[in-house]
Scaffold this motif. Structure first.
Motif, PDB file in Angstrom:
ATOM      1  N   THR A  94      15.757  51.767  40.477  1.00  0.00           N
ATOM      2  CA  THR A  94      16.987  52.350  39.934  1.00  0.00           C
ATOM      3  C   THR A  94      17.644  53.281  40.939  1.00  0.00           C
ATOM      4  O   THR A  94      18.858  53.303  41.087  1.00  0.00           O
ATOM      5  CB  THR A  94      16.673  53.185  38.670  1.00  0.00           C
ATOM      6  N   ASN A  95      16.822  54.088  41.582  1.00  0.00           N
ATOM      7  CA  ASN A  95      17.355  55.082  42.509  1.00  0.00           C
ATOM      8  C   ASN A  95      16.897  54.743  43.925  1.00  0.00           C
ATOM      9  O   ASN A  95      15.954  55.322  44.457  1.00  0.00           O
ATOM     10  CB  ASN A  95      16.868  56.473  42.097  1.00  0.00           C
ATOM     11  N   GLN A 155      11.359  68.051  39.437  1.00  0.00           N
ATOM     12  CA  GLN A 155      11.928  67.113  40.387  1.00  0.00           C
ATOM     13  C   GLN A 155      11.307  67.238  41.778  1.00  0.00           C
ATOM     14  O   GLN A 155      10.982  66.239  42.396  1.00  0.00           O
ATOM     15  CB  GLN A 155      13.447  67.330  40.481  1.00  0.00           C
ATOM     16  N   GLN A 158       7.762  65.962  41.846  1.00  0.00           N
ATOM     17  CA  GLN A 158       7.749  64.511  41.713  1.00  0.00           C
ATOM     18  C   GLN A 158       8.155  63.840  43.020  1.00  0.00           C
ATOM     19  O   GLN A 158       7.519  62.888  43.476  1.00  0.00           O
ATOM     20  CB  GLN A 158       8.715  64.129  40.597  1.00  0.00           C
ATOM     21  N   ARG A 159       9.203  64.363  43.655  1.00  0.00           N
ATOM     22  CA  ARG A 159       9.646  63.765  44.920  1.00  0.00           C
ATOM     23  C   ARG A 159       8.585  63.891  45.989  1.00  0.00           C
ATOM     24  O   ARG A 159       8.364  62.974  46.781  1.00  0.00           O
ATOM     25  CB  ARG A 159      10.916  64.453  45.419  1.00  0.00           C
ATOM     26  N   PRO A 327      20.617  64.980  48.498  1.00  0.00           N
ATOM     27  CA  PRO A 327      21.657  65.210  47.491  1.00  0.00           C
ATOM     28  C   PRO A 327      22.153  63.928  46.827  1.00  0.00           C
ATOM     29  O   PRO A 327      22.331  63.894  45.614  1.00  0.00           O
ATOM     30  CB  PRO A 327      22.769  65.876  48.303  1.00  0.00           C
ATOM     31  N   SER A 329      20.554  61.353  46.237  1.00  0.00           N
ATOM     32  CA  SER A 329      19.526  60.799  45.354  1.00  0.00           C
ATOM     33  C   SER A 329      19.295  61.693  44.140  1.00  0.00           C
ATOM     34  O   SER A 329      18.398  61.441  43.348  1.00  0.00           O
ATOM     35  CB  SER A 329      18.217  60.612  46.123  1.00  0.00           C
ATOM     36  N   GLY A 330      20.107  62.765  44.001  1.00  0.00           N
ATOM     37  CA  GLY A 330      20.046  63.551  42.774  1.00  0.00           C
ATOM     38  C   GLY A 330      19.442  64.935  42.915  1.00  0.00           C
ATOM     39  O   GLY A 330      19.365  65.676  41.952  1.00  0.00           O
ATOM     40  N   LEU A 331      19.009  65.304  44.117  1.00  0.00           N
ATOM     41  CA  LEU A 331      18.469  66.648  44.306  1.00  0.00           C
ATOM     42  C   LEU A 331      19.585  67.592  44.731  1.00  0.00           C
ATOM     43  O   LEU A 331      20.636  67.156  45.186  1.00  0.00           O
ATOM     44  CB  LEU A 331      17.391  66.649  45.396  1.00  0.00           C
ATOM     45  N   SER A 332      19.331  68.899  44.609  1.00  0.00           N
ATOM     46  CA  SER A 332      20.250  69.844  45.223  1.00  0.00           C
ATOM     47  C   SER A 332      19.850  69.983  46.691  1.00  0.00           C
ATOM     48  O   SER A 332      18.779  69.528  47.098  1.00  0.00           O
ATOM     49  CB  SER A 332      20.164  71.196  44.520  1.00  0.00           C
ATOM     50  N   GLN A 335      16.657  71.920  46.962  1.00  0.00           N
ATOM     51  CA  GLN A 335      15.485  71.129  46.588  1.00  0.00           C
ATOM     52  C   GLN A 335      15.111  70.151  47.686  1.00  0.00           C
ATOM     53  O   GLN A 335      13.931  69.963  47.982  1.00  0.00           O
ATOM     54  CB  GLN A 335      15.765  70.364  45.290  1.00  0.00           C
TER      55      GLN A 335
ATOM     56  N   VAL B  31       9.369  68.487  30.475  1.00  0.00           N
ATOM     57  CA  VAL B  31       9.532  68.898  31.868  1.00  0.00           C
ATOM     58  C   VAL B  31      10.839  69.684  31.983  1.00  0.00           C
ATOM     59  O   VAL B  31      11.829  69.377  31.314  1.00  0.00           O
ATOM     60  CB  VAL B  31       9.502  67.666  32.804  1.00  0.00           C
ATOM     61  N   SER B  33      13.606  69.955  33.442  1.00  0.00           N
ATOM     62  CA  SER B  33      14.586  69.325  34.336  1.00  0.00           C
ATOM     63  C   SER B  33      16.029  69.465  33.881  1.00  0.00           C
ATOM     64  O   SER B  33      16.900  68.776  34.404  1.00  0.00           O
ATOM     65  CB  SER B  33      14.255  67.839  34.504  1.00  0.00           C
ATOM     66  N   ASP B  36      18.557  70.025  36.647  1.00  0.00           N
ATOM     67  CA  ASP B  36      18.744  68.844  37.483  1.00  0.00           C
ATOM     68  C   ASP B  36      19.640  67.815  36.789  1.00  0.00           C
ATOM     69  O   ASP B  36      20.538  67.246  37.392  1.00  0.00           O
ATOM     70  CB  ASP B  36      17.392  68.201  37.800  1.00  0.00           C
ATOM     71  N   ARG B  39      23.198  69.090  36.708  1.00  0.00           N
ATOM     72  CA  ARG B  39      23.835  68.993  38.025  1.00  0.00           C
ATOM     73  C   ARG B  39      24.292  67.563  38.294  1.00  0.00           C
ATOM     74  O   ARG B  39      25.415  67.317  38.746  1.00  0.00           O
ATOM     75  CB  ARG B  39      22.850  69.451  39.108  1.00  0.00           C
ATOM     76  N   LEU B  40      23.417  66.624  37.993  1.00  0.00           N
ATOM     77  CA  LEU B  40      23.747  65.227  38.252  1.00  0.00           C
ATOM     78  C   LEU B  40      24.922  64.772  37.378  1.00  0.00           C
ATOM     79  O   LEU B  40      25.815  64.057  37.838  1.00  0.00           O
ATOM     80  CB  LEU B  40      22.518  64.351  37.986  1.00  0.00           C
ATOM     81  N   ARG B  43      28.055  66.146  38.735  1.00  0.00           N
ATOM     82  CA  ARG B  43      28.403  65.486  39.988  1.00  0.00           C
ATOM     83  C   ARG B  43      29.046  64.126  39.714  1.00  0.00           C
ATOM     84  O   ARG B  43      29.901  63.658  40.448  1.00  0.00           O
ATOM     85  CB  ARG B  43      27.146  65.317  40.837  1.00  0.00           C
ATOM     86  N   ASP B  88      17.643  58.294  34.237  1.00  0.00           N
ATOM     87  CA  ASP B  88      16.965  57.223  34.959  1.00  0.00           C
ATOM     88  C   ASP B  88      16.920  57.500  36.454  1.00  0.00           C
ATOM     89  O   ASP B  88      15.911  57.228  37.106  1.00  0.00           O
ATOM     90  CB  ASP B  88      17.674  55.881  34.707  1.00  0.00           C
ATOM     91  N   SER B  89      18.009  58.051  36.998  1.00  0.00           N
ATOM     92  CA  SER B  89      17.930  58.302  38.451  1.00  0.00           C
ATOM     93  C   SER B  89      17.003  59.452  38.774  1.00  0.00           C
ATOM     94  O   SER B  89      16.576  59.596  39.906  1.00  0.00           O
ATOM     95  CB  SER B  89      19.280  58.523  39.126  1.00  0.00           C
ATOM     96  N   LEU B  90      16.713  60.295  37.784  1.00  0.00           N
ATOM     97  CA  LEU B  90      15.792  61.398  38.048  1.00  0.00           C
ATOM     98  C   LEU B  90      14.367  61.089  37.578  1.00  0.00           C
ATOM     99  O   LEU B  90      13.469  61.926  37.703  1.00  0.00           O
ATOM    100  CB  LEU B  90      16.285  62.667  37.350  1.00  0.00           C
TER     101      LEU B  90
END
Lengths: 402, 372
Positions: A94-95, A155, A158-159, A327, A329-332, A335, B31, B33, B36, B39-40, B43, B88-90
């Motif tokens: 997905t990502n 996040q 997990q990353r 960024p 991929s969804g992080l700040s 992060q 969790v 999140s 996050d 933010r997404l 965005r 899903d992307s996170l």
């Protein structure tokens, strides 16, 4: 002598006593350091290992790594399998930016270390390539243990885990490919040079698949989160290791790939006693002590300078790679930076990879070993601190936040 | 901050808020999140009203002002799809349900905003215990006195709303035996329960001012009542529902509340009185504990009957109003579920009996949320 049932001197203490004392010392030392300067526990174990090894008291020698290889393999297999289960392939599909970031950070780390070794330190190409391949990997043991110690969730955690799993796969595969190339170089046997790494990689994936299927079948009848199931999982991994050894396959790749496949074919929640309870904990402490003890003054003298420069270049490359795709991929940005920092640890797995090279080409491996050993010992301790710092900064530890 | 005047809104307009659970996809524990995810979402240019909640594993979504059930459902679907795609992307899961079945309250983290910091300082561990997930439904009122009439009228139907929405049988890894255990957490707050029985906005203002003078409250937000007026919106806000497992059911519940409100406003079937509240907490408890199998004591006649029977009776009384609002389909489905003995709470219990694993129950909650 045998006549008397009573103890009679001189007393001889063997392996068991040294292991017992090592365990004792490591736990005390790491606990003290944790309380005094909040050092991650595993960094304390590694320091204890340094102290007990050739650079200190000399209780352990570099060869002990080999004698206890079974123990280390088992400890790593447990960790790698559990790491694999945390990697969700459906998510990566997905990502895709996560995968892109992972490829970039590993690629940059390879290119930077390879370039530095080849052009600045004038190390020969093949050797540079082996070291660079190994340097792509982040230590699963360090990131997993520190994350577990801090009970980190979120996040960034997990990353870090997923990036570590991926770059560990790249590091193992790339180093095996290069070893294949070495076959060709040393023996001028090009068929072997191509076929052997192919066998190692495909064989590992095959074993991983077998492990995953066996796990899924067993799960129908057993609950892996209870003691019985935990023991069964232990046995399953031992069996896998035995099969890998018999087939001359590397010990790291199959458990990791197996774990990933388990999560893919069985996306239900996976629960088992984290790190396999007390028995597991003992294994991991010994793992870190033994890797710490593998270091010698000789290695430090030969490898020290190179390792220092490599360390910086590698950290920078990994950081840039993660930040580039972080960024999107969804992080700040913050992060992403923290993930980059946390990918620096190197430890036992790097050592095993070097030893695999060494076993096949003793003269060749020695040179690489000194550099990687030094890099590893520094990055085992400093890397653990880096991971701890990053997770705290990200506010993902249990004690962090409010 | 004073009470302010009661804003005007069109009668029987609807606004729905849902508090949702954020979980990881590894062991399906909560969790933290929310930052996050927010933010997404921002965005990606999402314009929906999506907010953080008191702890970082919670998120609140809200529809705009709607007139009909279909509109509520459309908006919720759109928000849900946007949320699911970001989640899903996170690699996180989103679930409905009034409680997370096995989380430990002490592991939660307070969202870093001024308001939540204040609440955490004031309420201590209660703030973290407040990691529970509710559905709030706003009903528009053209004037303030009518709003108070509606508030007290709807109070008689609080057990109905609880029984139909109940989705929190599990708390901290145990079956509580309740259908809605979530409301027990709300009761711990000093200003929870029901609004005082005042019938005019002027009297309400007097009550509010004297409460402010005691220094106990600063704004309407400090009251955790089951139903409270929301003067800024010009609405009455029903807050007793658990977040259902699907947005479909959330929209149906909103339609049901809207139909009951229309029935009350148009037919004025009874005059609310302070005595209505004699049986209020008993009825409320019965609904929380036993769902529609609980006992309902009629505040007017003191007759005891099963809440299920009472609900069936209510559905027939409001039918014409549901038709007038285009809510008859939604009400019919709720009634059909009621007759079949269905509720989200029993569904969760069945899934736990089947899987014998709370994490798997949560995983199925996520799948259900995404699909329904």
């Amino acid at each position: 002598m045998i006549d008397t049932p009573w103890p009679a001197g001189p007393f001889e203490f063997g392996e068991v006593l040294r292991l017992a004392l090592a365990l004792f010392g490591a736990v005390l030392a790491s606990e003290a350091l944790r309380r005094l300067i909040r050092l991650p526990r595993i960094a304390g174990y590694a320091l204890a290992g340094l102290l007990l090894g050739p650079m200190g008291l000399g209780w352990f020698a570099g060869q002990d790594m080999l004698r206890f290889r079974m123990l280390i393999d088992l400890a790593l297999a447990l960790l790698l399998f559990e790491l694999g289960v945390q990697v969700n392939l459906r998510w990566l599909r997905t990502n895709l930016w996560v995968v892109a970031g992972s490829l970039l950070e590993s690629g940059l780390a390879f290119a930077a270390t390879f370039g530095l070794l080849l052009f600045v330190f004038h190390v020969e190409g093949k050797l540079s390539a082996v070291i660079a391949a190994i340097a792509m990997g982040t230590s699963p043991a360090v990131v997993m243990r520190v994350a577990a110690e801090l009970q980190a969730q979120g996040q960034v955690s997990q990353r870090i885990l997923v990036m570590t799993a991926l770059n560990t796969i790249y590091a193992i595969i790339a180093s095996k490919l290069i070893i294949g190339g070495l076959h060709g170089a040393f023996k001028e046997d090009w068929v072997l040079a191509v076929m052997h790494p192919l066998y190692l990689v495909l064989g590992s994936f095959g074993m991983g698949a077998a492990l995953a299927i066996a796990f899924k079948l067993l799960r129908r009848h057993f609950d892996f989160s209870d003691e019985q199931g935990g023991a069964l999982l232990f046995a399953l991994l031992l069996l896998t290791l035995a099969a890998l050894e018999a087939l001359n396959l590397p010990s790291g790749l199959a458990p990791l790939v197996g774990g990933i496949m388990v999560k893919f074919i069985d996306p239900r929640p996976h629960l088992w006693p984290r790190y396999f309870g007390t028995a597991g904990a003992v294994l991991f402490i010994l793992l870190f002590v033994l890797t710490g003890a593998a270091m010698t003054w000789h290695d430090l003298l030969i490898g020290g300078g190179t390792a220092g420069a490599l360390l910086l270049v590698r950290a920078l490359a990994k950081g840039c790679g993660v930040v580039a795709f972080g960024p999107i991929s969804g992080l700040s940005l913050k992060q992403s930076l923290l993930v980059g920092v946390a990918l620096s640890p190197m430890a036992a797995l790097a050592l095993l990879l070097v030893q695999d090279v060494r076993l096949i080409y003793p003269a060749f491996g020695d040179k690489a070993a000194s550099v990687v050993l030094t890099l590893m010992v520094v990055l085992e301790i400093a890397g653990a601190i880096a991971v701890q710092w990053a997770l705290r900064k990200a506010g993902e530890t249990r004690e962090g936040g409010r | 901050m004073g009470l302010g005047s009661f804003a005007q809104s069109d009668a029987l307009t609807l606004g729905v808020e849902l508090e949702l659970q954020l979980v990881n996809t590894h062991d399906y524990d909560l969790v933290g999140s929310a930052p996050d995810l927010l933010r997404l979402l921002s965005r990606k240019g999402a314009t929906w009203d999506i907010k953080p909640e008191i702890t970082m594993s919670m998120i609140e979504i809200a529809t705009g002002v709607c007139h009909r059930h279909a509109e509520v459902l459309d908006q919720l679907e759109e928000i849900r799809d946007a949320l699911v795609s970001c989640a899903d992307s996170l690699n996180i899961g989103i679930a409905g349900g009034g409680t997370h079945s096995f989380q430990h309250w002490s592991e939660r983290k307070i969202s870093p905003t001024e308001r939540f910091d204040y609440l955490s300082d004031l309420y201590g561990y209660l703030a973290k215990q407040f990691t529970i997930f509710g559905q709030h439904v706003h009903v528009g009122c053209p004037d303030a006195d009518l709003a108070l009439y509606l508030l007290h009228g709807l109070s008689r139907y609080v057990p109905h709303f609880i029984a139909l929405s109940a989705s929190s049988p599990f708390v901290q890894g145990h079956d509580t035996g309740f259908h809605s255990a979530r409301l027990n957490s709300v009761f711990a707050f000093p200003l929870s329960g029901r609004a005082p029985f005042v019938e005019t906005w002027e009297d309400f203002g007097t009550y509010f001012e004297s409460m402010v003078k005691t220094g106990v409250v600063k704004s309407m937000k400090d009251f955790y009542w089951d139903i409270r007026p929301k003067p800024e919106f010009g609405t009455v806000e029903v807050r007793v529902m658990d977040t259902p497992l699907t947005i479909g059911r959330a929209a149906q519940l909103a339609a049901f509340i809207q139909s009951v409100a229309r029935y009350l406003m148009v037919e004025r079937p009874f005059m609310p009185g302070e005595d209505d509240y004699l049986v209020y907490t008993f009825n409320r408890f019965q609904a929380c504990r036993f769902g529609s199998q609980g006992i309902y004591v009629d505040p007017q006649t003191n007759e005891h009957r099963s809440l299920a029977d009472e609900l069936v009776g209510t559905f027939s009384k409001i039918e014409a109003h549901a038709v007038a609002l285009g809510a008859e389909g939604a009400c019919a489905e709720l009634l059909q579920g009621l007759r079949a003995g269905f509720s989200d709470a029993t569904l969760l219990r069945d899934e736990h009996a089947l899987t014998r694993s709370f994490p798997e129950v949560v995983q199925r909650q996520c799948q259900r949320w995404r699909a329904g």
